[in-house]
Write an enzyme that holds these catalytic residues in place. Structure first.
Site, PDB file in Angstrom:
ATOM      1  N   GLY A 189       0.800  -1.243   0.175  1.00 26.45           N
ATOM      2  CA  GLY A 189      -0.165  -0.042  -0.142  1.00 26.45           C
ATOM      3  C   GLY A 189       0.911   1.167   0.000  1.00 26.45           C
TER       4      GLY A 189
ATOM      5  N   ASP B 204      -1.440  -7.274  -5.596  1.00 25.40           N
ATOM      6  CA  ASP B 204      -2.733  -7.215  -4.547  1.00 25.40           C
ATOM      7  C   ASP B 204      -1.936  -8.099  -3.360  1.00 25.40           C
ATOM      8  OD1 ASP B 204      -5.031  -7.780  -3.116  1.00 25.40           O
ATOM      9  OD2 ASP B 204      -6.095  -8.667  -4.817  1.00 25.40           O
TER      10      ASP B 204
ATOM     11  N   THR C  74      -6.091   0.902  13.131  1.00 25.86           N
ATOM     12  CA  THR C  74      -7.015   1.968  13.344  1.00 25.86           C
ATOM     13  C   THR C  74      -7.495   1.988  14.483  1.00 25.86           C
ATOM     14  OG1 THR C  74      -8.854   2.905  12.611  1.00 25.86           O
ATOM     15  CG2 THR C  74      -8.931   1.122  12.128  1.00 25.86           C
ATOM     16  N   ASP C  75      -7.709   3.302  15.016  1.00 19.59           N
ATOM     17  CA  ASP C  75      -8.362   3.473  16.276  1.00 19.59           C
ATOM     18  C   ASP C  75      -9.894   2.928  16.184  1.00 19.59           C
ATOM     19  OD1 ASP C  75      -9.229   5.793  15.073  1.00 19.59           O
ATOM     20  OD2 ASP C  75      -8.858   7.043  16.546  1.00 19.59           O
ATOM     21  N   GLU C  76     -10.322   2.898  15.137  1.00 14.92           N
ATOM     22  CA  GLU C  76     -11.934   2.749  15.002  1.00 14.92           C
ATOM     23  C   GLU C  76     -12.184   1.261  15.330  1.00 14.92           C
ATOM     24  OE1 GLU C  76     -13.909   4.005  11.430  1.00 14.92           O
ATOM     25  OE2 GLU C  76     -12.791   5.769  11.688  1.00 14.92           O
TER      26      GLU C  76
ATOM     27  N   TYR D 191     -16.042  -1.571   7.524  1.00 22.25           N
ATOM     28  CA  TYR D 191     -14.550  -0.896   7.631  1.00 22.25           C
ATOM     29  C   TYR D 191     -13.901  -1.588   8.802  1.00 22.25           C
ATOM     30  CZ  TYR D 191     -10.427   1.434   8.341  1.00 22.25           C
ATOM     31  OH  TYR D 191      -9.157   2.091   8.663  1.00 22.25           O
TER      32      TYR D 191
ATOM     33  N   LYS E 181     -10.806  -4.258   9.777  1.00 21.99           N
ATOM     34  CA  LYS E 181      -9.510  -4.184  10.140  1.00 21.99           C
ATOM     35  C   LYS E 181      -9.435  -4.941  11.635  1.00 21.99           C
ATOM     36  CE  LYS E 181      -6.683  -1.625   9.163  1.00 21.99           C
ATOM     37  NZ  LYS E 181      -5.689  -2.065   8.258  1.00 21.99           N
TER      38      LYS E 181
END
Ligand code: DAU
Length: 327
Positions: free
Chosen positions: A7, A53, A116-118, A141, A145
């Site tokens: 990425g 990918d 991520t913090d999510e 999403y 993650k």
């Protein structure tokens, strides 16, 4: 060090690539060049670029040949797109880490998985999320993650893979795709277009400059321990505060701010406890106010970079996401 950056043509990944090249690393980038991957982000840098990918085991082993470490930035990252259609998120954010972990298991190389913090879900005022907290993701999403993070921890325990996870706050800076709040609002404001505020706009996020985020990931690559998770916090602000600052910095008309239908399942607040990372020596250097001003200046000076993005696939996405809300 020879390092594979997956990425690496995206927003945070390309900043990280620049940083590693500056310290003399041999950098290989593997990127699928989806709508958010952008070769212009790597122009003139001189890294070894491979289009591919992370969910393709052959592409990963080929690109990773001779690498001592892989830092995984490859992900589908936009909450709103995951609400419209989640399939790509499962493939890249859940199956992708599995492929990278299998490669790390075979090769013995180190893996840093950027998350991520999510994954913690939203949290009440006055509290912060710690690395040991339960994961309560709210969107397709963040659920995908969280699936990646849990696989990393399971591979460390089961196979002794040398892998660690970082969980970063909302990151901003130059070269960010204009689907995300700050670049969307800056570019719309510069063009005199409406600025869609979801719901009451009182949601709170932590804002982390991309240079501080990259420095944190680099530190975890070198000084972090296998099986550990490291939170990377930012400065907490209410969305409306960020939005008004953008209006002011761009000189736009405040009436462009339009309250529109909220994001389904919208998390109200994220806030991270980063004391574990600070113990490793991490200190953010960029204040939000200064970082935001510099970011606005970058978008003002690099109109060609974002106009190209906004003229492509973006138009169909924008209509699907905002046409009803703004009509
Ligand atoms: O917290 C880390 C996460 O930050 C990353 O893992 C994600 O990849 C990244 O997209 C970001 O997620 P958010 O959903 O917080 O970012 P976004 O820029 O989409 O939205 C920030 C806030 O602004 C959120 O409360 C929703 C709101 N918003 C966003 C857009 C795009 C609006 O009010 N209007 C908008 O048009």
């Amino acid at each position: 060090m020879r390092v594979l950056v997956t990425g690496g043509a995206g927003f945070i990944g390309s900043h990280f690539v620049r940083r590693r090249l500056a310290v003399g690393d041999d950098v290989v980038v593997l990127d699928k060049l989806t709508y958010s991957g952008n070769l212009a982000n790597l122009e003139g840098l001189g890294c070894d670029f491979r289009e591919g990918d992370i969910a393709d085991a052959g592409a990963v082993s080929e690109a990773a040949e001779g690498c001592e470490a892989v830092v995984n930035f490859a992900a589908e990252t936009h909450v709103d797109r995951s609400i419209l259609e989640a399939g790509d998120f499962i493939r890249t954010d859940v199956y992708g880490p599995h492929v990278l972990l299998e490669w790390a298991r075979r090769s013995g190389a180190r893996l840093v998985h950027v998350s991520t913090d999510e994954v913690y879900g939203d949290i009440p005022e006055g509290t912060t999320s710690r690395e040991t907290d339960a994961l309560r993701p709210s969107s397709p999403y963040s659920a995908s993650k969280a699936g990646g993070d849990l696989q990393v921890l399971a591979y460390v325990r089961t196979y002794g893979v040398d892998a660690r996870v970082t969980r970063g706050a909302n990151t901003y800076g130059s070269h960010q795709h204009p689907e995300k709040l700050i670049p969307l609002f800056v570019t719309n404001a510069l063009d005199g277009q409406p600025l869609p505020v979801y719901g009451d706009g009182r949601q709170r996020r932590e804002w982390l400059h991309v240079a501080d985020h990259s420095a944190a990931i680099e530190l975890v690559l070198h000084e972090g321990a296998a099986g550990e998770v490291y939170n990377v916090a930012g400065e907490e602000r209410e969305n409306l505060d960020v939005m008004r600052r953008i209006v002011e910095a761009t000189g736009a008309d405040p009436s462009l701010l339009r309250h529109v239908a909220d994001r389904p399942g919208h998390d109200r607040r994220y806030a991270l406890d980063s004391s574990k990372l600070r113990q490793l020596g991490w200190r953010p250097e960029q204040s939000f106010e200064q970082g935001l001003e510099q970011t606005v200046e970058w978008y003002r000076a690099n109109r060609a970079w974002w106009e190209r993005i906004k003229s492509g696939e973006y138009r169909a996405y924008y209509a699907r996401q905002y046409a009803d809300r703004l009509s």
